[in-house]
Each structure stands twice: as C-alpha cells, then as structure tokens.
Write a protein that holds these residues in place. Structure first.
Motif, PDB file in Angstrom:
ATOM      1  N   LEU A 111      -5.317  -0.053  -6.888  1.00 55.30           N
ATOM      2  CA  LEU A 111      -5.251  -1.469  -6.512  1.00 55.30           C
ATOM      3  C   LEU A 111      -5.359  -2.363  -7.740  1.00 55.30           C
ATOM      4  O   LEU A 111      -4.767  -3.454  -7.789  1.00 55.30           O
ATOM      5  N   ARG A 116      -6.521  -2.405   4.720  1.00 57.15           N
ATOM      6  CA  ARG A 116      -5.629  -1.969   3.655  1.00 57.15           C
ATOM      7  C   ARG A 116      -6.295  -0.899   2.769  1.00 57.15           C
ATOM      8  O   ARG A 116      -5.643   0.052   2.343  1.00 57.15           O
ATOM      9  N   LEU A 121       2.137   1.991  -3.435  1.00 56.48           N
ATOM     10  CA  LEU A 121       1.117   2.590  -4.284  1.00 56.48           C
ATOM     11  C   LEU A 121       0.947   4.072  -3.968  1.00 56.48           C
ATOM     12  O   LEU A 121       0.838   4.913  -4.870  1.00 56.48           O
ATOM     13  N   ILE A 122       0.936   4.378  -2.691  1.00 55.24           N
ATOM     14  CA  ILE A 122       0.734   5.773  -2.269  1.00 55.24           C
ATOM     15  C   ILE A 122       1.890   6.650  -2.727  1.00 55.24           C
ATOM     16  O   ILE A 122       1.700   7.756  -3.241  1.00 55.24           O
ATOM     17  N   GLN A 173      -6.234   2.312   4.608  1.00 56.99           N
ATOM     18  CA  GLN A 173      -4.874   2.845   4.610  1.00 56.99           C
ATOM     19  C   GLN A 173      -4.574   3.545   3.285  1.00 56.99           C
ATOM     20  O   GLN A 173      -3.955   4.621   3.261  1.00 56.99           O
ATOM     21  N   LEU A 174      -5.016   2.939   2.195  1.00 57.45           N
ATOM     22  CA  LEU A 174      -4.761   3.519   0.878  1.00 57.45           C
ATOM     23  C   LEU A 174      -5.530   4.827   0.692  1.00 57.45           C
ATOM     24  O   LEU A 174      -4.982   5.816   0.178  1.00 57.45           O
ATOM     25  N   ILE A 206       0.843  -1.207   0.000  1.00 62.09           N
ATOM     26  CA  ILE A 206       0.000   0.000   0.000  1.00 62.09           C
ATOM     27  C   ILE A 206       0.873   1.251   0.000  1.00 62.09           C
ATOM     28  O   ILE A 206       0.616   2.215  -0.717  1.00 62.09           O
ATOM     29  N   SER A 207       1.929   1.232   0.809  1.00 61.14           N
ATOM     30  CA  SER A 207       2.842   2.378   0.876  1.00 61.14           C
ATOM     31  C   SER A 207       3.464   2.661  -0.493  1.00 61.14           C
ATOM     32  O   SER A 207       3.617   3.819  -0.901  1.00 61.14           O
ATOM     33  N   ALA A 256      -8.608   4.835  -5.298  1.00 55.08           N
ATOM     34  CA  ALA A 256      -7.992   3.723  -4.572  1.00 55.08           C
ATOM     35  C   ALA A 256      -8.217   2.401  -5.313  1.00 55.08           C
ATOM     36  O   ALA A 256      -7.299   1.586  -5.451  1.00 55.08           O
TER      37      ALA A 256
END
Length: 494
Positions: free
Chosen positions: A74, A88, A12-13, A91-92, A9-10, A70
């Motif tokens: 994903l 998750r 992707l961000i 978080q995203l 996730i981190s 988001a």
C-alpha cells in the motif's frame, strides 16, 4: 487520502503475484541443476505450505508477516496506512495469501516437470502468463540471479541431507530454516545478512512457546504471532533453543564456506544461558544403587502383566523391554542402535559373537555418525542370559518395539523407559536411559581398557593421527576387554 478501489487492490495483488512467480521461475531453473537437489523433499514442503495457507484463508487469519507485506504494498500508492479492519486492507491480505498459495502450487508443478499445470488456477490471477524464459547458460548479458536467504537455505538443506543428516535432523532443520525465513524475510539477499538478523533469529527462538515447532495446532500461526501471544509465558527448553540456534548458525557457516557470503554475521552473538548449558545438560551414569534397583525391579524379577511391568507378579516377558537396558549396560550401545537391531545383526567371527552396528541399503536403520559403524562383542552376561535365542531369521530382533510418530524406533521406547524409571523410583533430573552408556564407559575405565579400545567399542571417532592407519583393534581384543566389565549386580531372572 484518495479512496482506494477494488481494482487498485487487485492490481497490487497481481503485481505481487507476478514478482513471486518470477522468483519461482528462477528457482525452478537453478535448483534442478544442483546435484544435491532433493526433488521430492522440495515438492513435499511446498504442498505442506499450501495446506498451511489454505487453513489461514479458511479462517480469514492474516499473520503479522502478511499484514506487514500489505502495508508495504500500500505504501507504493498511498502515503498513509489503512486500518487493518478496513475492507480494502482485508481484501489485500487475502489476496497476498492467495498469491502465495498459487505461487507454491506453480513452483511445485515446475519442479515436478508438469508445465501443463503452471497456468494460474485462482480466478484472481487469470490471464497472467507464467512463461518467462530462464537465464541462458553462458549468456553474459543476463546477470546471475542473486542468492536469497530462501535459495541458499534450500541448497544448504539439500547438501546436509545428502551428506550428514538423518531424517529427524533434516526435519528439525527444516523447521529452523522456515523460522529464519519468516523472521528475516526469505527474499533478503543472503550476502546482506547482518548481526541484527542473527540476533532476531536468536531472540525468536528464545521467545517461542514450548513445542511451537512441532505441534500441529500451531500450523497457520506465524512465529511472530506466536511470540506475541506467548509474551511472558513458558519458552522452549534451553537445550532445545541451543539445538535450533546451532542449526541456524550452521547455515551461516556453510554459506560462508560455499562463497555465498564473505564473513559469518554475528559470530559473537550467543544464546542467553548457553554458558550454563553444558554443565546442566550432561547426563550422569546410574549409581550402583540405581542399577541394583533397576535390575531387581519387576521387569527383571517378575511382573503383573505385559502392560503392567512395574508391579510384581508371576509374568516374566523377555522381549525388547527386558533386553534393551541390559544390552545398553553391557555394550555401551545407544538406545537407537539397539532398538533397530535385526536378528541378522548378531554375527560370529573366529568364534566370537558380536553386534554388527551398521546400516545397509534398504534397511530401516539410522546411525548417528560414520564412526558409529563398528563391531561390538556380545558380553558373556548377555550370552548366559540367552540373548542368542532372539538371533534367528532376518526380521527385527525386538518386533514388540514399534516405530514412533517421528519415524524412529527409539521414540516410543524412550517414553516408556522414562515412565518406568519414575514408577520404580530411580528417575532423577540428571539420569536417563543414556546413563547406561555412561556406566559402560566407566566400566571400561575401571578395568583399564585402552582408550583406543573404548573408542572402538563405543563408536567414538579417534582423531589421533595413527587412528587412520590399519583396521582398528582386533575383535579378540575387544572381546577380552568387554567381558571384564562387571557391575556386581544380582543376575536378572532368565
């Protein structure tokens, strides 16, 4: 489906953030090179955006547009959608908002020339460098940046503020452009806009709840979320919908004229009910009976107190509330033109006293159009009532009329007049303060004033080919015609 980790996730961000900052670097290079660029306005909008994002983060509220982004992110690493309630996914969504917030802060810093502040401050983006070189002018190896909806909207807004719009119109347009970017997507290439995009904006405007575009409580609520929550509920007034949709159409027309798009998309797409708008929205003049009721009311014959004007009494306060309707009736001037008058705006030329309807540098005044600049002789009725007693000094003519929350002197006065008209029972659905202007126009027609004289007095543009020659009707001719206008009313108490 493989289990997603916090590191996934981190990643992707951070990737999302890098892409966003890359676009901001391009904007920071392009915008200042445009001579119509409004630095303060752009930075102010970015700071407002940061506040909205902070409010969302504080409430852990993920608008539909963020959730859609988001899911798209994903989709680049997993084939199936995550449940919105999953840890998750949450978080995203939070990371996207943090990226948007940090990107807005960095762009504002770049536009302000504060490059020592462009390093990411949010720990989640630590170590990401914001130093991509901008394109070199004349370097054929670098493709020109593709103009997006956001970048063209920015250029359009700056151009119109510079040449056409007053502050209130600019603020309304900014809200409309933000709505369009939210509905269509601000990164969409402008040249690819199509009829479906136009219909989407039109339908959004028609589905928003009343006052969504203005109420502070809606901050942090996306248009899509507001529309879903308002399903079946009341919507914006048709006149307001038409105003906002017309502003969006102006963006498309301007974009075509400036070469950002080949044709105007959805040129035939209309707002539902627009055919009825012109007939239903027109104001009518006050009837003779309404005028008699207004000028025989306690405001002009004696009232209870300064704050209670609609009840009879021994007080007769001759301030702005007393004079503004009279000036409107005997001059045809707009409310906004009257309430912003300075005492020095009453002038004399060749023995004729007149209102100087104009706007000079540094004056806290606004005019609707360039044709609004004009000289309007003061009617003999106003002179007989003693209006010139207010024409001393250089301050405002009616200091009792305070500026409203929108920055205009007409804001509070308009509300007061609407309330007073209801209290004395002259209010109808097709009359308002603007009806005085219609009365004056009818008055000019009744005395057979020439059309070019009527246009000169009322500040209407004369499109006749001969109108561009000479300096317009002489003041003496305007005075002769304006003094003929009469309404057969009892004289207000002086």
């Amino acid at each position: 489906m493989p289990e997603l980790t916090s590191e996934d996730i981190s990643s992707l961000i951070r990737g999302y953030f890098k892409d966003a900052v890359s676009q901001s670097i391009e904007l920071a290079y392009i915008l200042p090179r445009d001579h119509l660029y409004d630095q303060a306005g752009e930075i102010g909008s970015l700071k407002e955006r940061m506040q909205e994002l902070e409010a969302l983060l504080a409430r852990r509220a993920w608008p539909a547009s963020v959730q859609s982004e988001a899911h798209a992110l994903l989709g680049t690493i997993i084939p199936e959608k995550l449940a919105p309630a999953s840890e998750r996914f949450q978080q995203l969504c939070q990371g996207i908002l943090r990226a948007d917030h940090e990107n807005a802060r960095i762009l504002a810093a770049m536009l302000a020339g504060k490059y020592h502040e462009v390093a990411p401050q949010d720990p989640i983006f630590a170590g990401i460098l914001v130093n991509d070189a901008p394109p070199v002018p004349g370097d054929d190896t670098v493709a020109p940046a593709e103009q997006t909806l956001a970048s063209v909207a920015t250029l359009f807004h700056a151009y119109k503020v510079k040449h056409d719009w007053v502050a209130k119109t600019a603020a309304d347009a900014n809200r409309v452009l933000s709505l369009a970017k939210s509905i269509i997507g601000e990164k969409k290439p402008f040249k690819t806009l199509g009829i479906d995009d136009v219909k989407a904006v039109r339908d959004a405007i028609a589905s928003l709840p009343p006052n969504y575009m203005k109420v502070a409580a809606n901050k942090g609520t996306s248009p899509k979320d507001a529309i879903i929550a308002n399903a079946g509920g009341p919507t914006l007034a048709l006149k307001t919908q038409d105003k906002y949709y017309t502003m969006f159409r102006q963006l498309l027309i301007w974009g075509r004229n400036e070469g950002y798009i080949d044709t105007i998309p959805g040129e035939g797409v209309k707002l539902a009910g627009s055919a009825k708008l012109d007939a239903g929205a027109k104001r009518r003049p006050y009837s003779k009976e309404q005028l008699q009721a207004i000028f025989a009311s306690p405001l002009y014959k004696g009232h209870k107190s300064q704050t209670t004007r609609h009840k009879p009494g021994s007080e007769l306060i001759r301030d702005g509330k007393y004079w503004v309707p009279l000036i409107a009736l005997y001059s045809g001037m707009r409310m906004g033109e009257i309430v912003q008058l300075l005492a020095s705006d009453i002038k004399t030329q060749d023995g004729i006293t007149y209102f100087d309807v104009s706007k000079s540098e540094g004056e806290d005044k606004n005019l609707k159009t360039q044709s609004s600049v004009r000289k309007v002789p003061v009617h003999k009725v106003l002179l007989d009532l003693g209006l010139l007693d207010h024409a001393h000094g250089s301050g405002r003519m009616f200091p009792d009329i305070k500026k409203g929350e929108d920055g205009y002197y007409s804001h509070n006065f308009s509300k007061w007049w609407g309330r007073y008209a209801r209290q004395i029972k002259v209010s109808t659905k097709d009359t308002a303060f603007h009806s005085f202007r219609h009365c004056f126009k009818d008055g000019l027609q009744a005395v057979e004033a020439p059309e070019y004289v009527s246009k000169a007095l009322m500040g209407h543009a004369d499109k006749d080919v001969h109108a561009g020659y000479g300096s317009g009707p002489p003041l003496s001719l305007l005075k002769k015609n304006i003094d003929k206008v009469s309404y057969s009313l009892d004289q207000p108490s002086s």
